[in-house]
Structure formats: structure tokens, C-alpha cells
Design an enzyme around this catalytic site. Structure first.
Site, mmCIF file in Angstrom:
data_model
loop_
_atom_site.group_PDB
_atom_site.id
_atom_site.type_symbol
_atom_site.label_atom_id
_atom_site.label_comp_id
_atom_site.label_asym_id
_atom_site.label_seq_id
_atom_site.Cartn_x
_atom_site.Cartn_y
_atom_site.Cartn_z
ATOM 1 N N THR A 132 0.802 -1.220 0.000
ATOM 2 C CA THR A 132 0.000 0.000 0.000
ATOM 3 C C THR A 132 0.837 1.274 0.000
ATOM 4 O O THR A 132 1.945 1.304 0.564
ATOM 5 C CB THR A 132 -0.915 0.003 1.251
ATOM 6 N N GLU A 134 0.294 3.580 1.860
ATOM 7 C CA GLU A 134 0.445 3.982 3.273
ATOM 8 C C GLU A 134 1.870 3.726 3.772
ATOM 9 O O GLU A 134 2.294 4.307 4.772
ATOM 10 C CB GLU A 134 -0.561 3.234 4.148
ATOM 11 N N TYR A 156 -1.425 0.180 10.984
ATOM 12 C CA TYR A 156 -1.736 -0.503 9.721
ATOM 13 C C TYR A 156 -0.519 -0.485 8.802
ATOM 14 O O TYR A 156 -0.100 -1.512 8.263
ATOM 15 C CB TYR A 156 -2.925 0.192 9.046
ATOM 16 N N LYS A 160 1.819 -3.512 7.427
ATOM 17 C CA LYS A 160 1.981 -3.743 5.980
ATOM 18 C C LYS A 160 3.459 -3.668 5.567
ATOM 19 O O LYS A 160 3.867 -4.260 4.575
ATOM 20 C CB LYS A 160 1.156 -2.729 5.191
HETATM 21 P P1 NAP Z 1 -11.496 -4.518 2.233
HETATM 22 O O1 NAP Z 1 -12.659 -4.172 1.367
HETATM 23 O O2 NAP Z 1 -11.452 -4.013 3.640
HETATM 24 O O3 NAP Z 1 -11.405 -6.113 2.265
HETATM 25 C C1 NAP Z 1 -10.587 -6.791 3.183
HETATM 26 C C2 NAP Z 1 -10.856 -8.277 3.076
HETATM 27 O O4 NAP Z 1 -10.049 -8.948 4.043
HETATM 28 C C3 NAP Z 1 -12.318 -8.678 3.379
HETATM 29 O O5 NAP Z 1 -12.664 -9.745 2.541
HETATM 30 C C4 NAP Z 1 -12.230 -9.154 4.821
HETATM 31 O O6 NAP Z 1 -13.231 -10.074 5.185
HETATM 32 C C5 NAP Z 1 -10.874 -9.859 4.784
HETATM 33 N N1 NAP Z 1 -10.289 -10.083 6.105
HETATM 34 C C6 NAP Z 1 -10.129 -9.198 7.107
HETATM 35 N N2 NAP Z 1 -9.559 -9.791 8.169
HETATM 36 C C7 NAP Z 1 -9.357 -11.098 7.815
HETATM 37 C C8 NAP Z 1 -8.818 -12.231 8.486
HETATM 38 N N3 NAP Z 1 -8.376 -12.166 9.743
HETATM 39 N N4 NAP Z 1 -8.753 -13.393 7.815
HETATM 40 C C9 NAP Z 1 -9.233 -13.492 6.553
HETATM 41 N N5 NAP Z 1 -9.770 -12.475 5.871
HETATM 42 C C10 NAP Z 1 -9.825 -11.284 6.508
HETATM 43 O O7 NAP Z 1 -10.133 -4.078 1.549
HETATM 44 P P2 NAP Z 1 -9.846 -3.714 0.008
HETATM 45 O O8 NAP Z 1 -10.043 -2.265 -0.167
HETATM 46 O O9 NAP Z 1 -10.508 -4.687 -0.868
HETATM 47 O O10 NAP Z 1 -8.264 -3.933 -0.037
HETATM 48 C C11 NAP Z 1 -7.708 -5.204 -0.369
HETATM 49 C C12 NAP Z 1 -6.283 -5.275 0.154
HETATM 50 O O11 NAP Z 1 -5.505 -4.237 -0.441
HETATM 51 C C13 NAP Z 1 -6.136 -5.079 1.650
HETATM 52 O O12 NAP Z 1 -5.053 -5.890 2.067
HETATM 53 C C14 NAP Z 1 -5.778 -3.621 1.805
HETATM 54 O O13 NAP Z 1 -5.046 -3.430 2.997
HETATM 55 C C15 NAP Z 1 -4.942 -3.409 0.566
HETATM 56 N N6 NAP Z 1 -4.933 -2.080 -0.030
HETATM 57 C C16 NAP Z 1 -6.107 -1.436 -0.297
HETATM 58 C C17 NAP Z 1 -6.088 -0.206 -0.930
HETATM 59 C C18 NAP Z 1 -7.350 0.528 -1.294
HETATM 60 O O14 NAP Z 1 -7.266 1.735 -1.577
HETATM 61 N N7 NAP Z 1 -8.486 -0.132 -1.344
HETATM 62 C C19 NAP Z 1 -4.849 0.360 -1.299
HETATM 63 C C20 NAP Z 1 -3.682 -0.350 -1.034
HETATM 64 C C21 NAP Z 1 -3.737 -1.578 -0.414
HETATM 65 P P3 NAP Z 1 -14.698 -9.580 5.699
HETATM 66 O O15 NAP Z 1 -15.454 -9.223 4.438
HETATM 67 O O16 NAP Z 1 -15.209 -10.767 6.390
HETATM 68 O O17 NAP Z 1 -14.451 -8.386 6.578
HETATM 69 O O1 F7E Z 2 -9.005 8.079 4.535
HETATM 70 C C1 F7E Z 2 -9.349 11.539 5.708
HETATM 71 C C2 F7E Z 2 -8.452 10.601 6.494
HETATM 72 O O2 F7E Z 2 -10.008 6.018 5.488
HETATM 73 C C3 F7E Z 2 -8.490 8.932 3.528
HETATM 74 C C4 F7E Z 2 -7.301 2.066 2.859
HETATM 75 O O3 F7E Z 2 -7.860 1.394 1.759
HETATM 76 O O4 F7E Z 2 -6.154 3.601 1.425
HETATM 77 C C5 F7E Z 2 -7.090 3.531 2.491
HETATM 78 O O5 F7E Z 2 -6.606 4.221 3.625
HETATM 79 C C6 F7E Z 2 -8.183 10.288 4.110
HETATM 80 C C7 F7E Z 2 -7.404 10.258 5.439
HETATM 81 O O6 F7E Z 2 -8.444 5.882 3.505
HETATM 82 C C8 F7E Z 2 -12.683 11.277 7.053
HETATM 83 O O7 F7E Z 2 -7.937 11.247 7.647
HETATM 84 C C9 F7E Z 2 -11.334 12.853 6.463
HETATM 85 O O8 F7E Z 2 -6.412 11.237 5.399
HETATM 86 O O9 F7E Z 2 -10.678 6.781 3.164
HETATM 87 P P1 F7E Z 2 -9.635 6.657 4.206
HETATM 88 P P2 F7E Z 2 -6.888 5.774 3.844
HETATM 89 O O10 F7E Z 2 -6.592 6.066 5.256
HETATM 90 O O11 F7E Z 2 -6.169 6.574 2.803
HETATM 91 C C10 F7E Z 2 -4.868 3.035 1.690
HETATM 92 C C11 F7E Z 2 -4.043 3.159 0.445
HETATM 93 C C12 F7E Z 2 -4.926 1.673 2.253
HETATM 94 O O12 F7E Z 2 -4.022 0.862 2.056
HETATM 95 C C13 F7E Z 2 -5.990 1.402 3.249
HETATM 96 O O13 F7E Z 2 -6.218 -0.004 3.362
HETATM 97 O O14 F7E Z 2 -9.425 10.928 4.414
HETATM 98 N N1 F7E Z 2 -10.700 11.680 6.232
HETATM 99 N N2 F7E Z 2 -12.537 12.633 6.973
HETATM 100 C C14 F7E Z 2 -11.515 10.682 6.571
HETATM 101 N N3 F7E Z 2 -11.356 9.341 6.520
HETATM 102 C C15 F7E Z 2 -12.400 8.565 6.923
HETATM 103 N N4 F7E Z 2 -12.291 7.221 6.840
HETATM 104 N N5 F7E Z 2 -13.548 9.120 7.422
HETATM 105 C C16 F7E Z 2 -13.748 10.470 7.506
HETATM 106 O O15 F7E Z 2 -14.791 10.936 7.952
#
Ligand code: NAP
Ligand code: F7E
Length: 364
Positions: A132, A134, A156, A160
């Protein structure tokens, strides 16, 4: 050779898009889902109803990244040719409240899969780790690319970081095809409802149908590089098809603040928004209207209505202020191309949330 994929996190946003993409490519797809007291498969239920009877190549198994013996037996039984490790406690803010669990799943969970592969002698199986942006945290260079040093800012991101390096270490130590995709934020209509983009598009739709009065957000200054999950799961697959195990950044190359993202969303439904005031007193105020292709019903907002307020509950102990990725390496070397720009992403999310809110309003 028959292509067999195992996806952890299949019930999540990316898992559901990746499963469809791989089924379309002819893969047999296996997914790990957690046992839950209520249904947690809504994002993948549609796969069973799809045309072309894809479901005969689609299998779900109970499992958890905290359970090594479960992972070993699943991997031994399925013998996948590709493993996509997408499972994670993926919410940054939640990781401050559950740091140990986050480390167990996101860091040790990755190790458990790699160890299972090693112990079972699956030398031909390829492994993708969902790394990620992050990892860059308080960024040391902008834009961020594959050579930018990491500087994580949350439990987190620290978990990661372990996942990133243990993947690299198994590649170097045991010659495994184990790679990281360093993905910047990617969103979609099935993005988790507590991530900020989805929170915004849902709130706008709900306000337009009289189901909610105001949207409360945290840090409006944070800047993120946004893309569509549909495009990003294609990058995951491409990364695993490369002749060499190489880590890649996947990003849009553009960034915007949460303030700007909100204003663009309101603009698409015909509302001109202006931010007034500062700090905790900053507010998003309706200052005008314009025609919208997405929302053509009677406009419920009045001029000068406050639709966004700041709530410090959403501030994080340490914040990632600015992310901007450089995707030129994956574009150049693997030919990855995005179909969705930011406006198309917003249209897709809002279109879906407007339909959902309309249904809910009719039932209310
Ligand atoms: P998500 O919607 O939160 O999905 C996470 C998945 O992991 C869900 O299927 C969840 O199951 C499962 N999970 C959580 N804890 C688990 C455990 N202990 N054992 C087995 N499965 C578990 O995340 P996403 O946005 O699809 O992201 C996919 C991956 O990419 C994650 O690893 C995330 O950290 C990473 N990532 C995401 C982003 C982004 O912007 N979306 C960017 C960079 C990296 P449940 O449905 O049961 O909760
Ligand atoms: O926050 C700000 C918050 O929770 C984005 C995950 O998929 O992307 C995701 O992480 C920004 C942050 O995503 C609210 O403070 C303001 O600066 O949507 P977010 P994230 O933290 O960027 C990365 C790449 C991953 O890997 C992660 O798994 O938005 N923010 N107001 C808020 N955020 C939330 N959630 N809620 C608010 O009300």
C-alpha cells in the site's frame, strides 16, 4: 497449465473485482471467507447469478489469516498456481484502536501464507501481496515511486511494512515468485462504507433523498491519489504474469484533497459547494446549482445550507498528509492502462449510491 487462483479477502472490495476479472480470463477461482454471524458475501453473490455459468469455476472456503493450520490445509488441497493475498484489517483509523490484531492479520498473516507455500514445496505458485501507498506515510519524496523510502505513520502501515519485506525476503531467500503491488487508494461503488470516498458519495445520495441531514468529516486537507478498483485489480494480475518477480507502484499520478473530492461529488449532482471558515469551524455550504446528468429530481437543498461539518472524532493520531504516486514503471513495463479518471470514478460511485438511496427512501 490450468490456472487456479486463491484469493484471500475475496469478500472485500478488491477481492470481488479480482474474482470477476480472473473468472473472465478463464481461471478457476477459490476464495477464503471468514465465518460471520451475518452474511458477508454481498459483494460476490452476483457471481453465482452471472451468465456463462462462471460459478462452476468459483469456490469459497472458510478460513482466516490468523489460523496457520487452516491456511496450510487450504493451500495443500487447492494447490493454486497463483495466490493473491488481499485479506487485511484494512482501515487505517481502526488500526490505532486494534494495533495488535492488525499486526496479526496484516503482518503475520502474510508470513503464514508464505510459510505454507514453502513448507508445501509449491515452488511454481506465484504470490501477490497487497502492499500500500500507506508505506510512504510522511512522504520523503514526491511523487512516490518504487525507489521512494518508506516512512509509515500508523499501526496498519507498520504491519503492511512487515508484509512488504517478508514477501521480498521469501523471494530473495527461497527464490519464490513473491511480489508486492504498492497500490495507491482505489475506490468503487462497493468500497467499504467507512472509507472517506464512499462515506461522501453515500451521504450525498442520502441527503438528496431526505435520509440524512449533514455529512461529518475529519481532516479535509489530506490529499490522496485516487483510482478505480476495477483498473487496479487488472494491475495485480499483470504483475503476477510478468516473466520476473518485480514490485510495482499502481497509481493515477494525480492527487486531490478530501475537500476537493467532496466538492467534485456535489458538483456532479448539480450542487456548487464552497468551504467557509477554518479548522473545526470549517463548513461546506451550498452556494449555487447547475444542471446535472446524474440527478434530475427536485433539488432538496436550499442556498446557504450547510451540508458538511468537521468532526474531530475522525482525526487520526498521526496523519498521512499527501500521497501522489508515479505509475510510469508499470505503464512502461507491463502496459497497464487505467480506464477510469477521477470524474468517471465519482460518476460510478454516485450513480450506484443514488440508486440505493432512492430504494431506501421508497421503503422508509
Ligand atoms: P477490504 O474491502 O477491507 O477487504 C478486506 C478483506 O479482508 C475482506 O474480505 C475481509 O473479510 C478480509 N479479512 C479481514 N480480516 C481477515 C482475516 N483475519 N482473515 C481473513 N480475511 C480477513 O479491503 P480492500 O479495499 O478490498 O483492499 C484489499 C487489500 O488491499 C487489503 O489488504 C488492503 O489493505 C490493501 N490495499 C487497499 C487499498 C485501497 O485503496 N483499497 C490500497 C492499497 C492496499 P470480511 O469481508 O469478512 O471483513
Ligand atoms: O481516509 C481523511 C483521512 O479512510 C483517507 C485504505 O484502503 O487507502 C485507504 O486508507 C483520508 C485520510 O483511507 C474522514 O484522515 C477525512 O487522510 O478513506 P480513508 P486511507 O486512510 O487513505 C490506503 C491506500 C490503504 O491501504 C488502506 O487499506 O481521508 N478523512 N474525513 C476521513 N477518513 C475517513 N475514513 N472518514 C472520515 O470521515
Amino acid at each position: 497449465m490450468k490456472k487456479i487462483a486463491l484469493i484471500t479477502g475475496i469478500t472485500g472490495q478488491d477481492g470481488s473485482y479480482l474474482a470477476r476479472h480472473l473468472l473472465d480470463l478463464g481461471y478457476e477461482v477459490h476464495g477464503v471467507k471468514r465465518r460471520s454471524s451475518s452474511f458477508n458475501t454481498s459483494r460476490i453473490d452476483g457471481i453465482y447469478e452471472d451468465v456463462h455459468s462462471q460459478h462452476v469455476r468459483f469456490f469459497l472456503h472458510y478460513g482466516d489469516l490468523t489460523d496457520s493450520s487452516n491456511l496450510i490445509s487450504l493451500i495443500a488441497k487447492i494447490r493454486p498456481t497463483e495466490i493473491y493475498n488481499l485479506a487485511a484489517q484494512s482501515h487505517v483509523q481502526v488500526s490505532f484502536e486494534m494495533p495488535e490484531y492488525t499486526a496479526n492479520v496484516d503482518a503475520l498473516g502474510t508470513l503464514r501464507i508464505l510459510e505454507a507455500m514453502r513448507l508445501l514445496g509449491l515452488s511454481q505458485t506465484r504470490f501477490y501481496q497487497a502492499s500500500t501507498s500507506e508505506l510512504y506515510g510522511e512522504v520523503l519524496q514526491t511523487p512516490q515511486n518504487e525507489d521512494t523510502p518508506f516512512n509509515p505513520r500508523s499501526p496498519y502501515a507498520v504491519a503492511k511494512l512487515y508484509g512488504f519485506y517478508i514477501t521480498k525476503n521469501y523471494r530473495e531467500a527461497y527464490g519464490m515468485f513473491a511480489v508486492n503491488g504498492i497500490l495507491f487508494n482505489h475506490e468503487s461503488p462497493v468500497r467499504g462504507e467507512t472509507f472517506v470516498t464512499r462515506k461522501i458519495t453515500m451521504a450525498i445520495a442520502r441527503m438528496l433523498y431526505g435520509l440524512q441531514e449533514c455529512l461529518y468529516l475529519g481532516n479535509l486537507d489530506a490529499q490522496r491519489d485516487y483510482g478505480h478498483a476495477k483498473d487496479y485489480v487488472q494491475a495485480m494480475h499483470l504483475i503476477l504474469q510478468h516473466s520476473q518477480p518485480v514490485d510495482y507502484v499502481v497509481a493515477s499520478g494525480q492527487t486531490m484533497s478530501i475537500r476537493e473530492f467532496s466538492a467534485r461529488c456535489f458538483a456532479q449532482v448539480g450542487v456548487i459547494l464552497e468551504f467557509q471558515g477554518e479548522g473545526l469551524d470549517e463548513k461546506g455550504v451550498v452556494v449555487g446549482f447547475k444542471p446535472s446528468a446524474l440527478f434530475k429530481e427536485a433539488m432538496p437543498f436550499a442556498l446557504h445550507q450547510v451540508v458538511i461539518r468537521v468532526d474531530p472524532r475522525y482525526f487520526r493520531p498521526t496523519e498521512v498528509d499527501l500521497l501522489l504516486g508515479d505509475p510510469s514503471k508499470i505503464e512502461r513495463e507491463l502496459g497497464w492502462k487505467r480506464q477510469y479518471g477521477i470524474e468517471e470514478l465519482i460518476t460510478d460511485m454516485l450513480g450506484s449510491d443514488l440508486a440505493l438511496a432512492k430504494k431506501q427512501a421508497l421503503l422508509a
